[in-house]
Scaffold this active site. Structure first.
Site, PDB file in Angstrom:
ATOM      1  N   TRP A 359       6.224  33.708 -85.689  1.00 25.87           N
ATOM      2  CA  TRP A 359       7.157  33.885 -84.094  1.00 25.87           C
ATOM      3  C   TRP A 359       5.950  32.594 -83.190  1.00 25.87           C
ATOM      4  CZ3 TRP A 359       5.054  37.148 -80.080  1.00 25.87           C
ATOM      5  CH2 TRP A 359       3.956  37.470 -80.316  1.00 25.87           C
ATOM      6  N   ASP A 360       4.795  32.237 -83.728  1.00 26.31           N
ATOM      7  CA  ASP A 360       3.951  31.379 -82.767  1.00 26.31           C
ATOM      8  C   ASP A 360       5.158  30.068 -82.455  1.00 26.31           C
ATOM      9  OD1 ASP A 360       2.445  32.859 -84.896  1.00 26.31           O
ATOM     10  OD2 ASP A 360       1.281  32.130 -85.017  1.00 26.31           O
ATOM     11  N   GLU A 490      -1.252  44.078 -83.955  1.00 24.88           N
ATOM     12  CA  GLU A 490      -1.391  44.691 -85.039  1.00 24.88           C
ATOM     13  C   GLU A 490      -2.282  45.126 -85.827  1.00 24.88           C
ATOM     14  OE1 GLU A 490      -1.511  40.524 -86.902  1.00 24.88           O
ATOM     15  OE2 GLU A 490       0.825  40.028 -87.097  1.00 24.88           O
ATOM     16  N   LYS A 602      -5.785  44.038 -80.351  1.00 29.28           N
ATOM     17  CA  LYS A 602      -5.462  42.318 -80.769  1.00 29.28           C
ATOM     18  C   LYS A 602      -5.339  41.721 -79.997  1.00 29.28           C
ATOM     19  CE  LYS A 602      -5.083  40.233 -84.881  1.00 29.28           C
ATOM     20  NZ  LYS A 602      -3.883  39.843 -86.360  1.00 29.28           N
ATOM     21  N   GLN A 603      -3.852  40.974 -79.920  1.00 30.05           N
ATOM     22  CA  GLN A 603      -3.694  40.243 -78.664  1.00 30.05           C
ATOM     23  C   GLN A 603      -2.837  40.770 -77.577  1.00 30.05           C
ATOM     24  OE1 GLN A 603      -1.551  39.574 -82.727  1.00 30.05           O
ATOM     25  NE2 GLN A 603      -0.211  37.736 -81.081  1.00 30.05           N
TER      26      GLN A 603
END
Ligand code: BGC
Length: 768
Positions: A359-360, A490, A602-603
């Site tokens: 998906w980046d 994640e 995580k992000q």
């Protein structure tokens, strides 16, 4: 490893001094590529020390059988691996019967490696004293042609410094290669034909299972003191290896030079019967043109890329080097010429992530290519997913969805899912949302609606169907919920009602319906075609709408915060500031269950959603969420700091914005995540670009109008960038006193800066 050996420079990445400890990191950092192929900066000559050999061909992969202890129904059959491709760069060197090997020399002096980003080449120079006491000076240059993307060229000069010497060049091609990550020493290539024609050689190999056929080829020319000498090589042909041997006596201080040309022809682009013929043509073309002219053409090609893509930062050389490195690597990875290719998270610089599409691409990379290249490139990225729609429908079917619901894979090479961690494969379904968002983003930026009736709407319908079926009605909540998912963070798996996922799901359905209505009104032929193909009915649309209108979003009234997921507030909410340094990164130091129970993110997750849908929220809301989530975020994904940087800029948190920016822009050059040896973080490099253009530059499209809200970090005296916007090129320059805009190409345009209207007319500099 601390990469402080990389010397700051505006246009180059430079390493000085030979240190075997740096070899693998430098092999990643100094990688070169041209969109069709790429390679780590391995030495041409033999190197017996620790090294990670890697040469990669766009779109060529191997379906490695997945081996997991506990098989789960629905897992894909294989994990895609990017393949270490046959080596065409090798040139072994013998000096008076001793092989040149920097790992074994008595002394290596003045070692310098340079990746010249402005002109697109890699060079190396050093003075080595061999065990036989002969001292030689070596100067090499190598590039992968941007114009002729099946071709690379190497110039390798040797000057004996302290005596005459017998020098033998042994250029070779070799398909006896392995992947670093191969299980049980598997070989992925079968070589079935070798051919030699004077000083031209060809190896025909195919990949096992996927049946990609590749011709690896080479030919060389020898020069003494820059004058061509005609010398026939001795040929040595083995099953998977062909070498040529050129031996010459060279006087002290004379320079002998080999120009080697090589590369790959692949049956992705040609008929397999033609691969050798086309390779021959490429070699003829290369030899006729010659190294110098090819080199000039390379400079021109890169100059054309930089013409729109460059970002200039004054007053901060490390930031300047960082952003150019990112832009350079993105352009080496994807040129947009081939809609069958995409942007792997490690590009052509390593094996991790299998070279596959994530998906980046949609979430981070699309805006970069949209604004720095012509529109067709961005359209190709969308078309890539359109071409995989049928596979996405089949993928959803395997998981029990029906009626044309599409679930795009989390990781893919050819449209099939090729990743097998259940919490990602089955649960990280938010990727579907990013793919729909990219269609919206493309239209918002380019104003080209034609893509949607042509192709985009079918994708939107498949995705809307998926969300409708994936949600279920909760009696307890009297609303629709989406259970058992993994959001972008994640570090939480199998959670219920990840806010980001739910928000995207609702948006995707609403956006699909909006476009169905518009196409029904304005593109009747397309509407009929799409309706026939998808068998979409009004009843079905009504059902989607019921879900979208009644979807549940976890929210804390007390905190006035959307919760990352239903259970987020049950966690022990200690912030990252309480984590001891020795425990970071937690993904390397903690057990998985401990990570899952922790509040550490995580992000960007909720913040990723607020970034996408910024105008759905007030500034105050965004600030509240930023202040709440940022303290829990460990940024252990390279995709995280950029989103935080953009939002921090928006919220006027200048220092934070700058620190996040630095972290993304020099992530690999400073090896923040201690893994640069494995390859570069290519997709997050687009995030760095976003941090400047959307972050400090504040670029947005609001109400169909281009707008900016420029700011400048304290540390910089000025910065400037260009964007390609709706057939125009606009330059934006920001310094401490003012911002100026110049329309370099295209017709007049009204834009805004900090909500003030500005009329741009051709070549008129407007300062505000
Ligand atoms: C991130 C994902 C990303 C993948 C590839 C993971 O570490 O969490 O969001 O898609 O890397 O870049």
């Amino acid at each position: 490893m601390n990469l402080d050996y990389i010397i700051p420079n505006n246009w180059s990445i430079i390493e000085e001094g030979f240190d075997p400890k740096h070899i693998k990191a430098s092999e990643s950092i100094f990688s070169i590529g041209n969109g069709a192929m790429g390679q780590r900066a391995n030495f041409e000559e033999k190197y017996s020390g620790d090294t990670f050999q890697g040469s990669y061909i766009g779109g060529v992969y191997y379906p490695d059988k997945t081996r997991v202890g506990w098989w789960k129904n629905g897992y894909p059959e294989y994990f895609a691996k990017v393949l270490n491709a046959p080596n065409w760069i090798g040139i072994n060197i013998i000096i008076n019967n001793e092989e040149l090997d920097l790992n074994k020399c008595k002394e290596v002096l003045h070692f310098k490696r340079e990746l010249n980003m402005k002109e697109g080449w890699l060079s190396r120079s050093f003075i080595a004293t061999l065990q036989n006491n002969i001292q030689i000076k070596v100067e090499t240059k190598r590039f992968l042609s941007m114009d002729l993307d099946e071709l690379g060229a190497i110039q390798y000069n040797i000057t004996p410094l302290n005596s005459n010497a017998n020098i033998t060049y042994i250029p070779y091609i070799d398909s006896n290669i392995k992947n670093e990550d191969s299980n049980w020493d598997d070989q992925f290539w079968e070589t079935y034909q070798t051919e030699n024609n004077k000083n031209e050689s060809f190896l025909l190999s195919k990949t096992l299972k996927t049946d990609f056929h590749v011709c690896t080829y080479m030919s060389s020319q020898i020069y003494l003191n820059a004058k061509r000498i005609n010398k026939e090589p001795k040929i040595n042909k083995e099953e998977k290896h062909i070498s040529h041997s050129y031996s010459l006596s060279v006087n002290q201080r004379e320079t002998i030079s080999i120009h080697k040309y090589g590369g790959y022809t692949v049956n992705r682009n040609h008929k397999k019967e033609d691969l050798i013929t086309i390779a021959k043509n490429n070699l003829n073309e290369a030899k006729k043109t010659g190294f110098s002219k090819l080199f000039e053409n390379q400079k021109k090609a890169w100059s054309a890329i930089w013409e729109t893509a460059d970002i200039e930062i004054k007053g901060d050389i490390k930031a300047q080097q960082g952003i150019r490195f990112n832009i350079f690597q993105l352009n080496q990875t994807y040129t947009g010429k081939d809609a069958g290719l995409n942007i792997g998270p490690k590009g052509f610089t390593g094996e991790k992530y299998g070279g596959s599409t994530y998906w980046d691409t949609e979430a981070y990379c699309l805006p970069f290519y949209m604004a720095t290249k012509n529109q067709k490139v961005a359209e190709n990225l969308l078309t890539y997913r359109y071409n995989h729609l049928q596979k996405a429908i089949e993928n959803a079917q395997k998981l029990g969805f029906k009626n044309g619901a599409a679930l795009y894979p989390m990781v893919t090479m050819n449209g099939e899912e090729c990743h097998n961690e259940w919490e990602i494969t089955f649960e990280e379904i938010h990727r579907n949302g990013a793919i729909a968002f990219a269609i919206y983003n493309y239209h918002r930026y380019t104003n080209d609606y034609s893509y949607i009736p042509k192709k985009g709407l079918e994708v939107l319908i498949g995705i809307a169907r998926f969300w409708h079926q994936r949600a279920n009605f909760s009696k307890a909540k009297n609303q629709y919920v989406i259970l058992g998912v993994t959001g972008p963070n994640e570090y939480e798996n199998n959670v219920n009602n990840n806010w980001y996922t739910n928000y995207l799901a609702k948006w995707c359905i609403d956006y699909a319906i909006e476009n169905i209505n518009k196409i029904k009104e304005e593109y009747n032929t397309d509407y009929t075609r799409i309706l026939n193909k998808t068998k979409l009915s009004n009843i079905e649309i009504t059902k989607w709408k019921e879900v979208a209108d009644n979807l549940y979003f976890p929210y804390s009234k007390e905190l006035e915060i959307y919760l990352q997921q239903d259970g987020f507030l049950d966690k022990e909410l200690t912030t990252v500031a309480n984590l001891d340094k020795s425990e970071r990164p937690i993904n390397q130091k903690w057990s998985w269950d401990r990570i899952l129970r922790s509040p550490y993110i995580k992000q960007a997750d909720v913040l990723q959603g607020m970034y996408f849908f910024e105008d759905h929220f007030s500034n105050q809301q965004i600030k509240k969420h930023f202040d709440f989530y940022e303290p829990f975020t460990v940024h252990e994904s390279s995709l995280s700091p950029c989103v935080h940087s953009i939002l921090a800029s928006k919220l006027n948190k200048k220092e934070q914005a700058y620190n996040f920016y630095l972290r993304t822009s020099r992530l690999d050059l400073d090896d923040y995540n201690h893994e640069v040896e494995e390859g570069l973080h290519i997709t997050s490099m687009a995030g760095t670009w976003l941090s400047i253009v959307e972050g400090f530059g504040g670029m947005r499209i609001q109400n169909n109008q281009l707008s900016f809200a420029t700011k400048i970090p304290e540390q910089w005296s000025s910065y400037s960038f260009k964007i390609n916007f709706r057939n125009r090129v606009i330059q934006v320059l920001v310094n401490k006193e003012h911002t100026s805009f110049k329309l370099l190409k295209g017709a007049s345009l009204s834009i805004t800066n900090n909500n003030k209207l500005i009329e741009l007319t051709p070549n008129n500099l407007i300062s505000v």
